[in-house]
Design a protein around this motif. Structure first.
Motif, PDB file in Angstrom:
ATOM      1  N   GLU A   1       0.830  -1.211   0.000  1.00 44.07           N
ATOM      2  CA  GLU A   1       0.000   0.000   0.000  1.00 44.07           C
ATOM      3  C   GLU A   1       0.868   1.266   0.000  1.00 44.07           C
ATOM      4  O   GLU A   1       0.504   2.283   0.612  1.00 44.07           O
ATOM      5  CB  GLU A   1      -0.913   0.020   1.224  1.00 44.07           C
ATOM      6  N   GLY A   2       2.013   1.209  -0.684  1.00 50.27           N
ATOM      7  CA  GLY A   2       2.874   2.382  -0.767  1.00 50.27           C
ATOM      8  C   GLY A   2       3.743   2.613   0.444  1.00 50.27           C
ATOM      9  O   GLY A   2       4.380   3.678   0.564  1.00 50.27           O
ATOM     10  N   SER A   3       3.816   1.647   1.357  1.00 53.61           N
ATOM     11  CA  SER A   3       4.616   1.809   2.570  1.00 53.61           C
ATOM     12  C   SER A   3       6.105   1.807   2.243  1.00 53.61           C
ATOM     13  O   SER A   3       6.528   1.529   1.117  1.00 53.61           O
ATOM     14  CB  SER A   3       4.313   0.676   3.543  1.00 53.61           C
ATOM     15  N   GLU A   4       6.912   2.080   3.255  1.00 52.39           N
ATOM     16  CA  GLU A   4       8.344   1.859   3.124  1.00 52.39           C
ATOM     17  C   GLU A   4       8.586   0.362   2.921  1.00 52.39           C
ATOM     18  O   GLU A   4       7.796  -0.470   3.378  1.00 52.39           O
ATOM     19  CB  GLU A   4       9.072   2.341   4.379  1.00 52.39           C
ATOM     20  N   PRO A   5       9.660  -0.017   2.229  1.00 54.36           N
ATOM     21  CA  PRO A   5       9.919  -1.448   1.993  1.00 54.36           C
ATOM     22  C   PRO A   5      10.006  -2.238   3.299  1.00 54.36           C
ATOM     23  O   PRO A   5      10.691  -1.830   4.228  1.00 54.36           O
ATOM     24  CB  PRO A   5      11.258  -1.440   1.253  1.00 54.36           C
ATOM     25  N   ARG A   6       9.298  -3.356   3.343  1.00 54.43           N
ATOM     26  CA  ARG A   6       9.229  -4.196   4.536  1.00 54.43           C
ATOM     27  C   ARG A   6       9.762  -5.600   4.216  1.00 54.43           C
ATOM     28  O   ARG A   6       9.579  -6.100   3.095  1.00 54.43           O
ATOM     29  CB  ARG A   6       7.791  -4.319   5.032  1.00 54.43           C
ATOM     30  N   PRO A   7      10.385  -6.277   5.197  1.00 52.11           N
ATOM     31  CA  PRO A   7      10.962  -7.603   4.940  1.00 52.11           C
ATOM     32  C   PRO A   7       9.900  -8.695   4.861  1.00 52.11           C
ATOM     33  O   PRO A   7       9.094  -8.862   5.771  1.00 52.11           O
ATOM     34  CB  PRO A   7      11.887  -7.817   6.142  1.00 52.11           C
ATOM     35  N   PHE A   8       9.931  -9.444   3.747  1.00 47.89           N
ATOM     36  CA  PHE A   8       9.045 -10.582   3.514  1.00 47.89           C
ATOM     37  C   PHE A   8       9.899 -11.800   3.165  1.00 47.89           C
ATOM     38  O   PHE A   8      10.835 -11.690   2.368  1.00 47.89           O
ATOM     39  CB  PHE A   8       8.099 -10.320   2.335  1.00 47.89           C
ATOM     40  N   LEU A   9       9.565 -12.948   3.741  1.00 48.02           N
ATOM     41  CA  LEU A   9      10.187 -14.194   3.307  1.00 48.02           C
ATOM     42  C   LEU A   9       9.705 -14.550   1.910  1.00 48.02           C
ATOM     43  O   LEU A   9       8.546 -14.292   1.557  1.00 48.02           O
ATOM     44  CB  LEU A   9       9.818 -15.347   4.246  1.00 48.02           C
ATOM     45  N   VAL A  10      10.566 -15.169   1.110  1.00 45.80           N
ATOM     46  CA  VAL A  10      10.168 -15.765  -0.168  1.00 45.80           C
ATOM     47  C   VAL A  10      10.002 -17.256   0.112  1.00 45.80           C
ATOM     48  O   VAL A  10      10.983 -17.990   0.248  1.00 45.80           O
ATOM     49  CB  VAL A  10      11.224 -15.523  -1.262  1.00 45.80           C
ATOM     50  N   ASP A  11       8.754 -17.717   0.219  1.00 45.87           N
ATOM     51  CA  ASP A  11       8.478 -19.026   0.799  1.00 45.87           C
ATOM     52  C   ASP A  11       7.542 -19.853  -0.079  1.00 45.87           C
ATOM     53  O   ASP A  11       6.321 -19.686  -0.049  1.00 45.87           O
ATOM     54  CB  ASP A  11       7.869 -18.837   2.192  1.00 45.87           C
ATOM     55  N   THR A  12       8.112 -20.777  -0.838  1.00 43.73           N
ATOM     56  CA  THR A  12       7.287 -21.670  -1.654  1.00 43.73           C
ATOM     57  C   THR A  12       6.453 -22.603  -0.785  1.00 43.73           C
ATOM     58  O   THR A  12       5.451 -23.158  -1.252  1.00 43.73           O
ATOM     59  CB  THR A  12       8.171 -22.518  -2.583  1.00 43.73           C
ATOM     60  N   GLY A  13       6.844 -22.800   0.473  1.00 45.41           N
ATOM     61  CA  GLY A  13       6.079 -23.671   1.355  1.00 45.41           C
ATOM     62  C   GLY A  13       4.845 -23.017   1.940  1.00 45.41           C
ATOM     63  O   GLY A  13       4.067 -23.675   2.640  1.00 45.41           O
ATOM     64  N   ALA A  14       4.649 -21.723   1.649  1.00 41.89           N
ATOM     65  CA  ALA A  14       3.466 -21.006   2.137  1.00 41.89           C
ATOM     66  C   ALA A  14       2.354 -21.104   1.099  1.00 41.89           C
ATOM     67  O   ALA A  14       2.500 -20.601  -0.015  1.00 41.89           O
ATOM     68  CB  ALA A  14       3.809 -19.544   2.418  1.00 41.89           C
TER      69      ALA A  14
ATOM     70  N   ALA B   1      11.699 -16.050  17.597  1.00 42.46           N
ATOM     71  CA  ALA B   1      12.571 -17.222  17.490  1.00 42.46           C
ATOM     72  C   ALA B   1      13.788 -16.951  16.612  1.00 42.46           C
ATOM     73  O   ALA B   1      14.852 -17.538  16.826  1.00 42.46           O
ATOM     74  CB  ALA B   1      11.781 -18.407  16.939  1.00 42.46           C
ATOM     75  N   THR B   2      13.630 -16.067  15.624  1.00 47.94           N
ATOM     76  CA  THR B   2      14.713 -15.817  14.678  1.00 47.94           C
ATOM     77  C   THR B   2      15.457 -14.518  14.945  1.00 47.94           C
ATOM     78  O   THR B   2      16.477 -14.254  14.307  1.00 47.94           O
ATOM     79  CB  THR B   2      14.159 -15.763  13.238  1.00 47.94           C
ATOM     80  N   SER B   3      14.918 -13.699  15.871  1.00 46.28           N
ATOM     81  CA  SER B   3      15.495 -12.370  16.150  1.00 46.28           C
ATOM     82  C   SER B   3      15.578 -11.532  14.882  1.00 46.28           C
ATOM     83  O   SER B   3      16.530 -10.768  14.675  1.00 46.28           O
ATOM     84  CB  SER B   3      16.884 -12.517  16.796  1.00 46.28           C
ATOM     85  N   PHE B   4      14.571 -11.691  14.023  1.00 41.72           N
ATOM     86  CA  PHE B   4      14.547 -10.967  12.755  1.00 41.72           C
ATOM     87  C   PHE B   4      13.179 -10.310  12.598  1.00 41.72           C
ATOM     88  O   PHE B   4      12.151 -10.993  12.685  1.00 41.72           O
ATOM     89  CB  PHE B   4      14.797 -11.934  11.594  1.00 41.72           C
ATOM     90  N   PRO B   5      13.125  -8.988  12.365  1.00 43.52           N
ATOM     91  CA  PRO B   5      11.821  -8.333  12.170  1.00 43.52           C
ATOM     92  C   PRO B   5      11.209  -8.766  10.842  1.00 43.52           C
ATOM     93  O   PRO B   5      11.795  -8.561   9.781  1.00 43.52           O
ATOM     94  CB  PRO B   5      12.178  -6.842  12.161  1.00 43.52           C
ATOM     95  N   LEU B   6      10.062  -9.369  10.904  1.00 45.59           N
ATOM     96  CA  LEU B   6       9.430  -9.927   9.715  1.00 45.59           C
ATOM     97  C   LEU B   6       8.015  -9.388   9.579  1.00 45.59           C
ATOM     98  O   LEU B   6       7.240  -9.413  10.529  1.00 45.59           O
ATOM     99  CB  LEU B   6       9.395 -11.463   9.828  1.00 45.59           C
ATOM    100  N   ASP B   7       7.680  -8.879   8.377  1.00 44.76           N
ATOM    101  CA  ASP B   7       6.358  -8.277   8.172  1.00 44.76           C
ATOM    102  C   ASP B   7       5.464  -9.064   7.231  1.00 44.76           C
ATOM    103  O   ASP B   7       4.299  -8.698   7.031  1.00 44.76           O
ATOM    104  CB  ASP B   7       6.516  -6.850   7.633  1.00 44.76           C
ATOM    105  N   GLY B   8       5.975 -10.132   6.619  1.00 47.43           N
ATOM    106  CA  GLY B   8       5.114 -10.896   5.728  1.00 47.43           C
ATOM    107  C   GLY B   8       5.834 -12.055   5.080  1.00 47.43           C
ATOM    108  O   GLY B   8       7.040 -12.276   5.282  1.00 47.43           O
TER     109      GLY B   8
END
Length: 490
Positions: free
Chosen positions: A233-246, A309-316
């Protein structure tokens, strides 16, 4: 099954039902069934989200809320057909084909062609013309979770008995689903065009606006798992996993609330550590360098456990809804994600093609561990391991005895899971051979690490110094080329 004789002639039925989840109205379902030739169409509306499943002869497909059309195969198809054979109690076919039936201590064991066995419990009931043997419950495994469906309130309609109430339970009362039939009526058979497979939605909601940028998207890594920055939605870039298992693209609940997006409905999201409550959310745009995908219905769920668990900020998580729109190349060595229009990808000489199939929106490839029987592996780029072996396969082949219990832990939706590890001498995927592969093995009886229909998951660490590519529309993956003499250790 037909106390007054099986209805004669070509006929069609329409069934309407309402859905309740944990005692709250959740949606509705309409099913159209046509006999001779067999056709079936089910339209499900859950929290305002509409999905359609269709059977026409030997074909089965689903159209999801984002307009994507996907063939339904394997155990997913077997489960869908079997549940409807029971629902219609032989209306479509008096003796469902491709089904092996044998005695079981709890009733009958049903083994559909291409699917896992189910246990059907039947009971004698009094009928107008004498005793009746009716299905009472069906127990099956869905994504590693035991699901039990009970069939209740059987009534006679046009000489055929139908259950007017069914209840589906997965062990968590939050997700109990009650289906109550409100209408069953005979209708004129719909036109054949009503069951025609629609054109895929691919290409209408996804655009490559700059091919050069789309083929050089920067990647970060959480261990070996690829992470990309996405504007929502035009936000600042956020970290997303690239996950074929999702099986679905996921928006973290914190980000959804920050963006003021309204969620609706309740559904069960199943992950490595169990289940979590999830909802739907509408998103107008997801943007990566050179790429935009618009007007998406996504799943929103808390990712706090994964972040902790990963100590990584994750948004999606970029899952099926996004990845199915492109041919995808993950260049782990160059730290780049490359996106192409579907069916246009041309693999380099260092890669070898491996057939790929989709089941429940997750890709599967054929492979073999050492000299054990070949089977299907989930291609899971959201997995930090090289190889994760599911507990049923490990138990059957005595692999747990070699494992070091509790050696490692994986985290995912629903929590975390402790795993043992050992070394596999040879992992074969197509003509590619990976030697001395560190494998994790689960002893869990539930969750995605307990899937019976697959040997295990092939994770990102297997490709960490090379390239992995896949194109769902092409039905193919490409993995590093190797042979028995040149295969490198993983």
């Amino acid at each position: 099954m037909y106390p007054e004789g099986r209805p004669a002639g070509p006929r069609a039925l329409r069934i309407e039902a309402v859905l309740e989840q944990a005692g709250t109205p959740a949606g509705r379902v309409e099913t159209i069934a046509v006999r001779e030739p067999r056709r079936l169409q089910e339209t499900l509306e859950l929290a305002g989200i509409r999905q359609v499943a269709t059977v026409r002869g030997d074909e089965t497909w689903r159209r999801d809320a984002n307009g994507d059309v996907r063939e339904v195969t394997g155990d997913e198809r077997a489960s869908f057909l079997l549940s409807h054979d029971l629902l219609f109690h032989g209306y479509l076919e008096p003796d469902p084909s491709g089904l092996t039936v044998r005695a079981h201590r709890d009733g009958l064991e049903l083994i559909p062609t291409g699917g896992l066995s189910r246990v059907l419990h039947l009971e004698d009931r009094d009928g107008e013309t004498g005793p009746l043997l009716l299905p009472v419950s069906l127990t099956e495994s869905q994504h590693g979770v035991e699901v039990r469906t009970t069939f209740e309130e059987w009534r006679l309609v046009d000489g055929v008995r139908f259950p007017f109430r069914s209840v589906q339970r997965s062990g968590d009362p939050r997700f109990d689903l009650v289906i109550t039939t409100t209408v069953i009526e005979s209708i004129a058979p719909p036109e054949e065009a009503e069951f025609r497979r629609p054109a895929p939605g691919t290409g209408t909601d996804a655009r490559i606006v700059d091919p050069h940028q789309a083929r050089s998207i920067p990647l970060e890594f959480l261990g070996a798992i690829p992470v990309v920055r996405v504007r929502v939605e035009g936000s600042e870039p956020r970290p997303f996993l690239v996950d074929t298992g999702a099986g679905a693209t996921v928006l973290g609940r914190r980000l959804a609330e920050e963006l003021g997006l309204t969620s609706r409905g309740v559904l069960e999201a199943r992950g490595a550590g169990g289940s979590e409550s999830a909802s739907f959310v509408e998103v107008r745009s997801l943007r990566l360098p050179g790429v935009e995908i618009t007007n998406q219905t996504l799943v929103t769920v808390s990712l706090d456990q994964v972040a902790a668990a990963t100590s990584f900020p994750l948004d999606g998580v970029l899952g099926y809804d996004f990845l199915s729109r492109f041919a995808v190349e993950i260049d782990y060595a160059a730290e780049r994600l490359r996106l192409f229009a579907p069916e246009t990808y041309r693999a380099g000489p260092q890669l070898v093609r491996v057939p790929l199939s989709l089941e429940a929106n997750v890709p599967r490839i054929e492979g073999r561990i050492d000299d054990l029987p070949a089977g299907k592996f989930l291609l899971d780029t959201g997995n930090n391991a090289t190889l994760l072996i599911h507990s049923p396969f490990a138990r059957h082949h005595g692999l747990k005895a070699d494992a070091e219990d509790g050696a490692l832990e994986i985290a995912g939706i629903g929590g975390s899971e402790s795993l043992g590890s050992f070394e596999v001498g040879r992992l074969t995927l197509g003509s590619a051979v990976f030697r001395n592969v560190t494998a994790l093995v689960s002893s869990s009886e539930s969750g995605i690490v307990a899937l019976e229909e697959a040997v295990g998951n092939v994770g990102s660490a297997l490709f960490a110094d090379g390239v992995l590519a896949f194109d769902y529309s092409e039905g193919a993956a490409w993995v590093p080329r190797s042979d028995e003499d040149s295969a490198s250790p993983r």
